[in-house]
Write a protein that holds these residues in place. Structure first.
Motif, PDB file in Angstrom:
ATOM      1  N   ILE A   1       0.672  -9.148  11.178  1.00 54.39           N
ATOM      2  CA  ILE A   1      -0.264  -9.726  10.540  1.00 54.39           C
ATOM      3  C   ILE A   1      -0.496  -9.234   9.192  1.00 54.39           C
ATOM      4  O   ILE A   1       0.394  -8.663   8.646  1.00 54.39           O
ATOM      5  CB  ILE A   1      -1.764  -8.944  11.269  1.00 54.39           C
ATOM      6  CG1 ILE A   1      -1.430  -7.828  11.624  1.00 54.39           C
ATOM      7  CG2 ILE A   1      -1.821 -10.129  12.852  1.00 54.39           C
ATOM      8  CD1 ILE A   1      -2.305  -6.987  11.809  1.00 54.39           C
ATOM      9  N   VAL A   2      -1.451 -10.142   8.853  1.00 54.10           N
ATOM     10  CA  VAL A   2      -1.180  -9.784   7.562  1.00 54.10           C
ATOM     11  C   VAL A   2      -2.505  -8.459   6.569  1.00 54.10           C
ATOM     12  O   VAL A   2      -3.354  -8.906   7.498  1.00 54.10           O
ATOM     13  CB  VAL A   2      -2.134 -11.056   6.575  1.00 54.10           C
ATOM     14  CG1 VAL A   2      -1.389 -10.498   4.611  1.00 54.10           C
ATOM     15  CG2 VAL A   2      -0.821 -12.529   6.354  1.00 54.10           C
ATOM     16  N   VAL A   3      -2.692  -7.641   6.004  1.00 52.81           N
ATOM     17  CA  VAL A   3      -3.467  -6.538   5.959  1.00 52.81           C
ATOM     18  C   VAL A   3      -3.642  -6.748   4.644  1.00 52.81           C
ATOM     19  O   VAL A   3      -2.457  -6.663   3.425  1.00 52.81           O
ATOM     20  CB  VAL A   3      -2.738  -5.544   6.687  1.00 52.81           C
ATOM     21  CG1 VAL A   3      -3.918  -4.005   5.936  1.00 52.81           C
ATOM     22  CG2 VAL A   3      -2.005  -4.963   7.525  1.00 52.81           C
TER      23      VAL A   3
ATOM     24  N   VAL B   1      -1.352  -5.964  -0.060  1.00 50.43           N
ATOM     25  CA  VAL B   1      -1.310  -6.328   0.636  1.00 50.43           C
ATOM     26  C   VAL B   1       0.557  -6.660   1.652  1.00 50.43           C
ATOM     27  O   VAL B   1       1.026  -6.381   0.729  1.00 50.43           O
ATOM     28  CB  VAL B   1      -1.529  -7.908   0.194  1.00 50.43           C
ATOM     29  CG1 VAL B   1      -1.606  -9.727   0.973  1.00 50.43           C
ATOM     30  CG2 VAL B   1      -2.796  -8.275  -0.191  1.00 50.43           C
ATOM     31  N   ARG B   2       0.182  -6.036   2.491  1.00 46.08           N
ATOM     32  CA  ARG B   2       1.300  -6.310   3.213  1.00 46.08           C
ATOM     33  C   ARG B   2       1.176  -7.200   4.503  1.00 46.08           C
ATOM     34  O   ARG B   2       0.203  -7.505   5.285  1.00 46.08           O
ATOM     35  CB  ARG B   2       1.383  -4.916   3.755  1.00 46.08           C
ATOM     36  CG  ARG B   2       1.724  -4.279   2.275  1.00 46.08           C
ATOM     37  CD  ARG B   2       2.518  -3.658   2.005  1.00 46.08           C
ATOM     38  NE  ARG B   2       2.864  -2.981   0.939  1.00 46.08           N
ATOM     39  CZ  ARG B   2       2.533  -2.813  -0.006  1.00 46.08           C
ATOM     40  NH1 ARG B   2       1.946  -3.976  -1.156  1.00 46.08           N
ATOM     41  NH2 ARG B   2       2.598  -1.988  -1.286  1.00 46.08           N
ATOM     42  N   VAL B   3       2.702  -7.194   4.700  1.00 43.05           N
ATOM     43  CA  VAL B   3       2.279  -8.089   5.879  1.00 43.05           C
ATOM     44  C   VAL B   3       3.411  -7.401   7.239  1.00 43.05           C
ATOM     45  O   VAL B   3       4.494  -6.860   6.972  1.00 43.05           O
ATOM     46  CB  VAL B   3       3.626  -9.599   6.248  1.00 43.05           C
ATOM     47  CG1 VAL B   3       3.717  -9.884   7.826  1.00 43.05           C
ATOM     48  CG2 VAL B   3       2.759 -10.405   4.889  1.00 43.05           C
ATOM     49  N   VAL B   4       2.848  -7.007   8.377  1.00 41.98           N
ATOM     50  CA  VAL B   4       3.239  -6.489   9.500  1.00 41.98           C
ATOM     51  C   VAL B   4       3.605  -6.408  10.369  1.00 41.98           C
ATOM     52  O   VAL B   4       3.055  -7.721  10.867  1.00 41.98           O
ATOM     53  CB  VAL B   4       2.354  -4.649   9.410  1.00 41.98           C
ATOM     54  CG1 VAL B   4       1.961  -3.739   8.638  1.00 41.98           C
ATOM     55  CG2 VAL B   4       0.825  -5.701  10.097  1.00 41.98           C
ATOM     56  N   ALA B   5       4.534  -6.424  11.269  1.00 40.63           N
ATOM     57  CA  ALA B   5       5.211  -6.910  12.158  1.00 40.63           C
ATOM     58  C   ALA B   5       4.996  -5.836  13.766  1.00 40.63           C
ATOM     59  O   ALA B   5       5.002  -6.746  14.536  1.00 40.63           O
ATOM     60  CB  ALA B   5       6.133  -7.052  12.310  1.00 40.63           C
TER      61      ALA B   5
ATOM     62  N   LEU C   1     -11.068  -3.618   4.383  1.00 42.95           N
ATOM     63  CA  LEU C   1     -10.064  -4.407   5.122  1.00 42.95           C
ATOM     64  C   LEU C   1     -10.098  -4.823   5.265  1.00 42.95           C
ATOM     65  O   LEU C   1     -10.955  -5.153   5.485  1.00 42.95           O
ATOM     66  CB  LEU C   1      -9.237  -2.539   5.571  1.00 42.95           C
ATOM     67  CG  LEU C   1      -8.257  -2.498   6.791  1.00 42.95           C
ATOM     68  CD1 LEU C   1      -7.413  -3.067   6.289  1.00 42.95           C
ATOM     69  CD2 LEU C   1      -8.220  -1.353   7.676  1.00 42.95           C
ATOM     70  N   LEU C   2      -8.971  -6.025   6.425  1.00 43.14           N
ATOM     71  CA  LEU C   2      -8.891  -7.510   6.207  1.00 43.14           C
ATOM     72  C   LEU C   2      -8.126  -7.586   6.736  1.00 43.14           C
ATOM     73  O   LEU C   2      -6.908  -7.413   6.135  1.00 43.14           O
ATOM     74  CB  LEU C   2      -9.594  -8.319   5.146  1.00 43.14           C
ATOM     75  CG  LEU C   2      -9.522  -9.615   6.116  1.00 43.14           C
ATOM     76  CD1 LEU C   2     -11.272  -9.836   7.246  1.00 43.14           C
ATOM     77  CD2 LEU C   2     -10.135 -10.656   4.933  1.00 43.14           C
ATOM     78  N   LEU C   3      -8.134  -7.862   7.796  1.00 45.92           N
ATOM     79  CA  LEU C   3      -6.815  -8.131   8.680  1.00 45.92           C
ATOM     80  C   LEU C   3      -6.495  -9.902   9.656  1.00 45.92           C
ATOM     81  O   LEU C   3      -7.676 -10.317   9.419  1.00 45.92           O
ATOM     82  CB  LEU C   3      -6.736  -7.172  10.273  1.00 45.92           C
ATOM     83  CG  LEU C   3      -6.394  -5.978  10.140  1.00 45.92           C
ATOM     84  CD1 LEU C   3      -6.789  -5.576  12.062  1.00 45.92           C
ATOM     85  CD2 LEU C   3      -5.741  -5.806   8.913  1.00 45.92           C
TER      86      LEU C   3
ATOM     87  N   TYR D   1       7.381  -9.617  -5.490  1.00 46.80           N
ATOM     88  CA  TYR D   1       6.693  -8.941  -5.401  1.00 46.80           C
ATOM     89  C   TYR D   1       7.561  -6.907  -5.025  1.00 46.80           C
ATOM     90  O   TYR D   1       7.736  -7.125  -5.741  1.00 46.80           O
ATOM     91  CB  TYR D   1       5.708  -8.124  -6.747  1.00 46.80           C
ATOM     92  CG  TYR D   1       4.479  -7.536  -5.962  1.00 46.80           C
ATOM     93  CD1 TYR D   1       4.713  -6.803  -6.057  1.00 46.80           C
ATOM     94  CD2 TYR D   1       4.213  -8.102  -5.327  1.00 46.80           C
ATOM     95  CE1 TYR D   1       3.877  -6.028  -4.652  1.00 46.80           C
ATOM     96  CE2 TYR D   1       2.265  -8.235  -4.885  1.00 46.80           C
ATOM     97  CZ  TYR D   1       2.761  -6.900  -4.471  1.00 46.80           C
ATOM     98  OH  TYR D   1       2.191  -6.300  -3.533  1.00 46.80           O
ATOM     99  N   LEU D   2       6.908  -7.681  -3.554  1.00 45.02           N
ATOM    100  CA  LEU D   2       7.238  -6.600  -3.227  1.00 45.02           C
ATOM    101  C   LEU D   2       8.719  -6.138  -2.996  1.00 45.02           C
ATOM    102  O   LEU D   2       9.408  -5.032  -2.725  1.00 45.02           O
ATOM    103  CB  LEU D   2       6.399  -6.389  -1.531  1.00 45.02           C
ATOM    104  CG  LEU D   2       4.805  -6.556  -1.097  1.00 45.02           C
ATOM    105  CD1 LEU D   2       4.868  -6.679   0.067  1.00 45.02           C
ATOM    106  CD2 LEU D   2       5.017  -5.269  -2.047  1.00 45.02           C
ATOM    107  N   GLU D   3       9.962  -6.990  -3.098  1.00 41.03           N
ATOM    108  CA  GLU D   3      11.112  -7.313  -2.776  1.00 41.03           C
ATOM    109  C   GLU D   3      11.403  -7.131  -3.861  1.00 41.03           C
ATOM    110  O   GLU D   3      12.741  -8.422  -4.369  1.00 41.03           O
ATOM    111  CB  GLU D   3      11.630  -8.776  -1.823  1.00 41.03           C
ATOM    112  CG  GLU D   3      11.251  -7.933  -0.555  1.00 41.03           C
ATOM    113  CD  GLU D   3      11.975  -9.302   0.785  1.00 41.03           C
ATOM    114  OE1 GLU D   3      12.234  -9.738   0.388  1.00 41.03           O
ATOM    115  OE2 GLU D   3      11.165  -9.337   1.184  1.00 41.03           O
TER     116      GLU D   3
END
Length: 397
Positions: free
Chosen positions: A142-144, A155-159, A176-178, A213-215
């Protein structure tokens, strides 16, 4: 009096030239670091020491509005939309109103407002357990994201649940939005809307995604060729504009995801402002009209001097190369292909840099042109390769 809130460098928004007809009636509210550049462009330049502080900026605006009659307060960037709208409402000044501004800034309100298009499943959790239940229901990852964020910051994608709890541990729940993760290419549509109608639009495709940009990967964008996909995206923008709150004549920036498997278009977000990065520059090269100038003039009560904008001819694209964490040891000048329209080095020698914090943090940037989106994308790949040998990074001292 006309107030312009603008923290953008004067090189990108030369307000003295763009709003020269009303310079004697103009007050520019800007950050302390930008104030010197705007001296002489208006009758008064007000520097706010901490421009990121909403209360500080609002207090400056209230003081100016109490001091004399204000006919317009102009906003430029995302951070000013809500606070300018609040002061407009308090003093009865026309422009984007507070309720509309909220719908274009708060992603939870925005996703509840828009209709007629597919919106990813989303949720505003009350605690970590509530967030985990949402994720289990829609499926991992999901996206946080922050409800009021921009430029993909935070913004992060968490597994999994462990990563989700880690992300939620230090985030305020009221911002905060998921969101369901939608795999696929990300597109953006930029143009002008008014009273729920799109007057003009240019669809483009991100090369990689705004989370590159996260990577430490470059983020690019390419204007699309005419065709079924471009038409679908413009129709999508029409639907979104019709269901969002009605605005005055305004620039907009819409982001859309095309599902990798189904090819269905999903609504990501829409903003009542210009797109970031080098979107304005690419649009200027494509149309011959600077959209930032037109929008600032319109908000100031001046003729935006925009006819029907032509989208014929060559396409344009840009590449933003993020900084690396460390010290910049060398900048090697590279011969640039003739299709490079603009090239900027945004870091200096011997500077200690940190990794990019948002999708628009850059060390190098390129704007290129070509006869088609395919050629432009290929040329951006060449620039990405050039970038690897232009900047030489070393360990932080």
């Amino acid at each position: 009096m006309i107030i312009v809130c603008c923290r953008v460098p004067v090189e990108l928004t030369p307000l003295g030239d763009w709003l020269g007809e009303v310079a004697d009636d103009l007050v520019i509210v800007t950050s302390a670091e930008r104030a010197a550049g705007y001296q002489g462009a208006a009758r008064e330049v007000v520097a706010v020491e901490d421009y990121s502080s909403t209360p500080d900026v609002i207090e400056v605006l209230r003081h100016l509005c109490r001091r004399e009659s204000v006919t317009a307060i102009v906003h430029v960037t995302e951070e000013d939309i809500l606070r300018v709208a609040q002061v407009r409402a308090e003093f009865g000044i026309p422009g984007l109103d507070a309720s509309a501004a909220l719908a274009f800034r708060d992603k939870a309100t925005m996703k509840a407002q828009v209709s007629g298009v597919t919106v990813p499943a989303h949720h505003t959790p009350t605690d970590a357990a509530d967030g985990e239940r949402f994720a289990e229901r829609v499926g991992w990852p999901i996206v946080v994201k922050p409800r009021f964020g921009y430029a993909s910051t935070d913004v992060r994608v968490v597994a999994d649940a462990v990563a989700l709890r880690d992300q939620l541990s230090d985030r305020p729940y009221d911002d905060l939005l998921l969101e369901e993760f939608v795999p696929g290419a990300v597109f953006h549509v930029d143009g002008v809307m008014e009273s729920g109608q799109v007057l003009w639009a240019c669809p483009s495709k991100y090369v990689d995604t705004p989370l590159a940009y996260l990577e430490a990967r470059p983020l690019g964008s390419v204007q699309l060729d005419d065709g079924p996909l471009a038409e679908r995206l413009v129709e999508f923008a029409d639907t979104v504009a019709a269901t969002m709150p009605k605005t005055p004549w305004s620039m907009f920036h819409l982001e859309v995801i095309e599902h990798a498997d189904t090819k269905e278009l999903y609504f990501c977000e829409v903003a009542a402002r210009l797109g970031g990065g080098h979107i304005p520059q690419a649009l200027t090269l494509r149309t011959g009209v600077n959209p930032a100038r037109a929008w600032l003039r319109q908000q100031s009560g001046l003729d935006p001097e925009v006819e029907a904008l032509a989208l014929d001819g060559d396409r344009f694209g840009f590449l933003l190369v993020p900084p690396k964490s460390g010290r910049l040891l060398g900048i090697e000048e590279q011969p640039l292909p003739d299709y490079v329209c603009e090239h900027h080095v945004d870091v200096t020698l011997d500077r200690t840099a940190s990794a990019a914090a948002s999708s628009i943090d850059t060390a190098l940037s390129y704007i290129v042109t070509g006869p088609s989106e395919t050629v432009v994308e290929q040329r951006l790949a060449v620039c990405a390769q050039l970038a690897t040998t232009t900047l030489h990074w070393g360990e932080e001292r």
